[in-house]
Enzyme design. Structure first.
Site, PDB file in Angstrom:
ATOM      1  N   SER A  70       0.824  -1.208   0.000  1.00 16.18           N
ATOM      2  CA  SER A  70       0.000   0.000   0.000  1.00 16.18           C
ATOM      3  C   SER A  70       0.858   1.259   0.000  1.00 16.18           C
ATOM      4  O   SER A  70       2.067   1.230   0.259  1.00 16.18           O
ATOM      5  CB  SER A  70      -0.924   0.028   1.223  1.00 16.18           C
ATOM      6  N   SER A  71       0.182   2.383  -0.248  1.00 20.88           N
ATOM      7  CA  SER A  71       0.839   3.687  -0.232  1.00 20.88           C
ATOM      8  C   SER A  71       1.347   4.058   1.153  1.00 20.88           C
ATOM      9  O   SER A  71       2.219   4.921   1.303  1.00 20.88           O
ATOM     10  CB  SER A  71      -0.145   4.766  -0.709  1.00 20.88           C
ATOM     11  N   LYS A  72       0.821   3.427   2.185  1.00 20.35           N
ATOM     12  CA  LYS A  72       1.198   3.764   3.555  1.00 20.35           C
ATOM     13  C   LYS A  72       2.635   3.362   3.892  1.00 20.35           C
ATOM     14  O   LYS A  72       3.188   3.837   4.891  1.00 20.35           O
ATOM     15  CB  LYS A  72       0.232   3.107   4.536  1.00 20.35           C
ATOM     16  N   ASP A  73       3.232   2.509   3.070  1.00 18.96           N
ATOM     17  CA  ASP A  73       4.654   2.194   3.282  1.00 18.96           C
ATOM     18  C   ASP A  73       5.497   3.468   3.233  1.00 18.96           C
ATOM     19  O   ASP A  73       6.492   3.599   3.941  1.00 18.96           O
ATOM     20  CB  ASP A  73       5.161   1.232   2.199  1.00 18.96           C
ATOM     21  N   THR A 102      -1.122   1.530   7.355  1.00 17.21           N
ATOM     22  CA  THR A 102      -0.066   2.316   7.997  1.00 17.21           C
ATOM     23  C   THR A 102       0.680   1.457   9.003  1.00 17.21           C
ATOM     24  O   THR A 102       1.907   1.550   9.137  1.00 17.21           O
ATOM     25  CB  THR A 102      -0.656   3.557   8.695  1.00 17.21           C
TER      26      THR A 102
END
Length: 463
Positions: free
Chosen positions: A47-50, A80
């Site tokens: 995910s983008s939360k990395d 997240t």
């Protein structure tokens, strides 16, 4: 096949975060312009939360808020938490995640597998309720020595991550030709950080936020007040019942509101028409883009839609027809034939053993298929039912594993032709847990009470 050009070997999984691909969307073939998906599922944590895990942890280290051997604490829908877990693994930090109970079990299992401790809190409470995941996260941080509360909703390292990485990547991938950027609204980091970078490059770029129906963010964008109560919704990882300080509403030109059903319909379309197995927040973003451009058709647009995460964590929810149907997102099944054949993709039509098989055989079958009963065929081909509770009771009372099933308590079952009226089957299942469905007197499948419940939106129906 593309030319072989693999990325260089790196020292840590964290070094593979970012530089995610951008792929043209074909689901928008009826609209003018070009539409691309920024596939954040290609990050190592899916995910983008990395991206924000890096900046949050490194900024906390620089400010002395996080010291060696410390504990990272965060309120998260899961993604997240996984990004922070990757940093925790690399740098030797413990990670405690506080998650709302509406999140998929798969998400919880993934972060547990990465070594995180998980505390689950009720979703349907006010943000300032001591049971909310916001409140619990603050209390756990206060009570845990050497801890750091990541607080992605109000931590400026969140949008900074996207200002430093997502925005520059999109600008480079589109050769500066991007006209619209579309992303779901949540903590605000993704859309605000990316928008800040893009608008610095070209102030004319339009930033479109997408909010789930039930969240208060779209209302706040329009009115600049919070005189509205948040309502429940099923899509995960987007929308809020608070106003995060990381959402820079001044950078957002327009906000579209999207229903759960629209989100999930587009999530399925992305899988089937573009081969993109992504999560519901991705479907939400694409649904919002479709609604926006239906009212704002333009010839020369180059739109980038950020798809935040992988769909693999939602297989038992968004990609389960039973879950969709029980939550009112698919039409109810109205015939036994439909009900029997809707199960075919998940289970064999008949799961059977014989009276000569053993107790451990029954346990293995129940465990393998995650079922509550097994059909038992006797010597004279008569079929009876062995329930999971009988098997478990036998095991816990130390009966030998090689005990023949014929010596256990078996239950008689009813048979019903596949053309029987659906309502008659419902009445029959009040008395019996299982009905065997036949065609021309030959068994072809079973239906259970659970099948009927899965076919019903309980909160809106009396069955």
């Amino acid at each position: 096949m593309n030319e072989v050009n693999p990325p260089k070997a790196v020292e840590s999984i964290v070094e593979t975060i970012g530089n995610t691909p951008m792929v043209k969307l074909h689901t928008f073939s009826d609209l003018k312009g070009k539409y691309y998906a920024k596939l954040e599922s290609f990050n190592p944590g899916g995910s983008s939360k990395d991206r924000i895990g890096i900046t949050i942890v490194e900024q906390a280290e620089k400010e002395g808020l996080l010291k060696p051997g410390g504990t990272i604490i965060e309120a998260t829908s899961g993604n997240t938490g996984l990004g922070l877990a990757l940093l925790g693994i690399k740098k030797g930090y413990n990670v405690i995640l506080i998650m709302p109970d509406k999140m998929s079990p798969a998400k919880m299992n993934v972060v547990k597998a990465m070594g995180c401790e998980v505390i689950v809190c009720p979703t349907e409470v006010e943000p300032d309720d001591p049971r909310s995941y916001y409140s619990v996260a603050k209390k756990v941080a206060k009570d845990t020595p050497g801890s750091f509360y990541a607080n992605q909703y109000h931590n400026d390292a969140n949008p900074l991550a996207h200002y430093l990485s997502t925005g520059p990547e999109i600008w480079k991938q589109t050769q500066g030709k991007i006209t619209h950027f579309i992303a779901g609204l949540g903590t605000g980091g993704t859309i605000s950080g990316t928008a800040k970078f893009l608008k610095e490059k070209n102030p004319d770029i339009k930033i479109i936020g997408v909010d789930p129906l039930g969240s208060i963010l779209a209302h706040f964008h329009r009115t600049k007040n919070t005189d509205i109560d948040a309502k429940g919704y099923k899509v995960e990882g987007v929308g809020e019942d608070i106003i995060p300080s990381n959402v820079d509403f001044d950078l957002i030109d327009h906000v579209v509101t999207v229903t759960d059903k629209e989100s999930f319909d587009w999530t399925w379309r992305l899988a089937r028409e573009d081969g993109m197995l992504v999560g519901g927040s991705s479907g939400l973003a694409v649904a919002g883009a479709n609604l926006y451009f239906e009212d704002n058709q333009q010839d020369e647009v180059l739109t980038v839609i950020l798809l935040p995460d992988t769909g693999e964590r939602y297989i038992d929810k968004i990609f389960s027809e039973a879950w969709l149907r029980s939550n009112g997102f698919l039409e109810k099944i109205t015939t036994l034939k439909e009900l029997v054949f809707s199960k075919a993709a998940n289970l064999p039509p008949l799961i059977t053993l014989s009276t000569q098989d053993t107790l451990i055989d029954a346990y293995d079958k129940i465990d393998k298929f995650k079922i509550n009963q097994v059909l038992i065929e006797t010597k004279d081909k008569y079929i009876q039912l062995l329930t999971k509770s009988v098997v478990y009771n036998a095991l816990l009372s130390d009966q030998p594993h090689n005990t023949k099933i014929g010596k256990l308590e078996l239950i008689d079952v009813n048979f019903m032709d596949i053309e029987t009226d659906y309502t008659i089957a419902k009445v029959a299942l009040v008395e019996k847990e299982v009905i065997i469905i036949t065609r021309s007197e030959s068994p072809i499948g079973i239906i259970t009470r659970q099948d009927l419940i899965d076919n019903t939106n309980i909160r809106e129906s009396d069955l």
